[in-house]
Design a protein around this motif. Structure first.
Motif, PDB file in Angstrom:
ATOM      1  N   THR A   1       0.700  -1.146  -0.170  1.00 21.48           N
ATOM      2  CA  THR A   1      -0.233  -0.044  -0.070  1.00 21.48           C
ATOM      3  C   THR A   1       0.953   1.235  -0.013  1.00 21.48           C
ATOM      4  N   TRP A   2       0.594   2.177  -0.760  1.00 18.03           N
ATOM      5  CA  TRP A   2       1.177   3.401  -1.013  1.00 18.03           C
ATOM      6  C   TRP A   2       0.365   4.555  -0.186  1.00 18.03           C
ATOM      7  N   VAL A   3       1.010   5.552   0.164  1.00 17.44           N
ATOM      8  CA  VAL A   3       0.183   6.689   0.691  1.00 17.44           C
ATOM      9  C   VAL A   3       0.372   7.812  -0.431  1.00 17.44           C
ATOM     10  N   LYS A   4      -0.501   8.556  -0.766  1.00 12.81           N
ATOM     11  CA  LYS A   4      -0.427   9.551  -1.602  1.00 12.81           C
ATOM     12  C   LYS A   4      -0.601  10.838  -0.909  1.00 12.81           C
TER      13      LYS A   4
ATOM     14  N   THR B   1       6.832  18.792   6.758  1.00 10.63           N
ATOM     15  CA  THR B   1       6.585  19.857   5.742  1.00 10.63           C
ATOM     16  C   THR B   1       5.578  20.406   5.348  1.00 10.63           C
ATOM     17  N   GLY B   2       4.467  19.821   5.907  1.00  2.45           N
ATOM     18  CA  GLY B   2       3.126  20.284   5.602  1.00  2.45           C
ATOM     19  C   GLY B   2       2.113  19.607   4.554  1.00  2.45           C
ATOM     20  N   PHE B   3       2.845  18.425   4.061  1.00  3.13           N
ATOM     21  CA  PHE B   3       2.255  17.498   3.183  1.00  3.13           C
ATOM     22  C   PHE B   3       0.786  16.876   4.033  1.00  3.13           C
ATOM     23  N   GLU B   4      -0.246  16.674   3.417  1.00  6.23           N
ATOM     24  CA  GLU B   4      -1.309  15.832   3.969  1.00  6.23           C
ATOM     25  C   GLU B   4      -1.643  14.563   3.124  1.00  6.23           C
ATOM     26  N   ILE B   5      -2.045  13.630   3.964  1.00  3.53           N
ATOM     27  CA  ILE B   5      -2.542  12.400   3.397  1.00  3.53           C
ATOM     28  C   ILE B   5      -3.884  12.705   2.592  1.00  3.53           C
ATOM     29  N   ARG B   6      -3.589  12.224   1.369  1.00  3.53           N
ATOM     30  CA  ARG B   6      -5.004  12.544   0.599  1.00  3.53           C
ATOM     31  C   ARG B   6      -5.749  10.872   0.301  1.00  3.53           C
ATOM     32  N   TYR B   7      -5.012   9.929   0.136  1.00  3.66           N
ATOM     33  CA  TYR B   7      -5.526   8.522   0.336  1.00  3.66           C
ATOM     34  C   TYR B   7      -4.597   7.745   0.119  1.00  3.66           C
TER      35      TYR B   7
END
Length: 271
Positions: free
Chosen positions: A115-118, A256-262
């Motif tokens: 599973t990858w995290v985008k 760094t401010g990225f958020e997990i989208r899906y």
């Protein structure tokens, strides 16, 4: 912007990044690795028949130009059969999977993989962390060392992939970054800008220099370039850690401010 539109931007920017990595190999390297590629249904299908890492044969970017159907997946797997591919990975955003996906998987022999995290965030400046390393753009003269560091960082060195991305640094839209300890490059990363999206493409640090802030600094440097060039979205992906484990790359991006989208399930195909 609806979620499916964001997913489209993220998936297609990643697809172009993987396509770019595999399109720049010299002819003799393409022949020795058994490389082949094709654009199908709005996505990209790539085969590296002799890749012992089982990483580079993958298909992604589907479900936006046209829907994912049994016929589309059959066309993708037929390509891999024709190429003699031993293993391939199909990566599709969860939003594009059709209602008959389970039946398609059974018919084509697809099984769940990792599973990858985008991740994504709006473009903007990122505070550069403190590090003793020098961080900057890697030029043409650094190309071989840059690719070597990236492969070593991912544990892919000495596996016949040393010249696969020889021409990447001259490809439009791409910028390579490095982190140096004195005269030695010890970390590498890349940025691909396509339209509204800046794709954070791969990043790795040599084992001897991990935990010293190189990756956080490389994230900040690429974010600054993306902001300067006026893109709207920053996009990245990494593996989902197993329960009870940590993925330092994921942690760095979240800081760094990225958020997990899906989360995106990978699907493994074997002949």
């Amino acid at each position: 912007m609806p979620l499916d539109r964001i997913a489209e931007l993220l998936e297609l920017s990643e697809a172009e990044a993987v396509w770019g990595y595999e399109q720049v190999a010299p002819p003799e390297v393409q022949e020795s690795l058994g490389m082949a590629s094709q654009r199908i249904g709005g996505g990209v299908v790539l085969s590296v028949r002799n890749d012992v890492t089982n990483y580079w044969s993958k298909a992604l970017g589907f479900g936006f130009a046209e829907p994912v159907t049994a016929e589309l997946i059959a066309e993708i797997t037929a390509f891999y059969r024709d190429q003699g591919t031993k293993l391939a990975t199909l990566q599709l955003a969860p939003a594009v999977l059709p209602v008959d996906w389970d039946a398609i998987c059974k018919a084509e022999g697809l099984t769940p993989g990792g599973t990858w995290v985008k991740l994504a965030r709006l473009a903007g400046l990122v505070e550069s962390p403190r590090t003793d390393m020098r961080v900057g753009i890697a030029g043409s003269a650094d190309a071989e060392e840059w690719w070597s560091v990236l492969l070593q960082g991912f544990g892919m060195a000495e596996l016949g992939l040393d010249r696969m991305a020889a021409g990447l640094l001259e490809r439009p839209g791409w910028t390579a970054y490095g982190a140096w300890d004195g005269d030695q490059m010890v970390a590498a990363a890349a940025l691909l800008i396509t339209g509204q999206v800046a794709e954070f493409v791969g990043a790795a640090t040599l084992p001897s220099h991990r935990g010293k802030g190189a990756q956080s600094a490389l994230l900040a440097a690429r974010a600054r370039q993306a902001a300067a060039e006026g893109v709207k979205w920053l996009s990245a992906e990494t593996g989902k850690p197993a329960k009870g484990e940590q993925n330092p790359s994921l942690n760095n991006m979240l800081r760094t401010g990225f958020e997990i989208r899906y989360e995106r399930q990978s699907w493994t195909w074997r002949p």
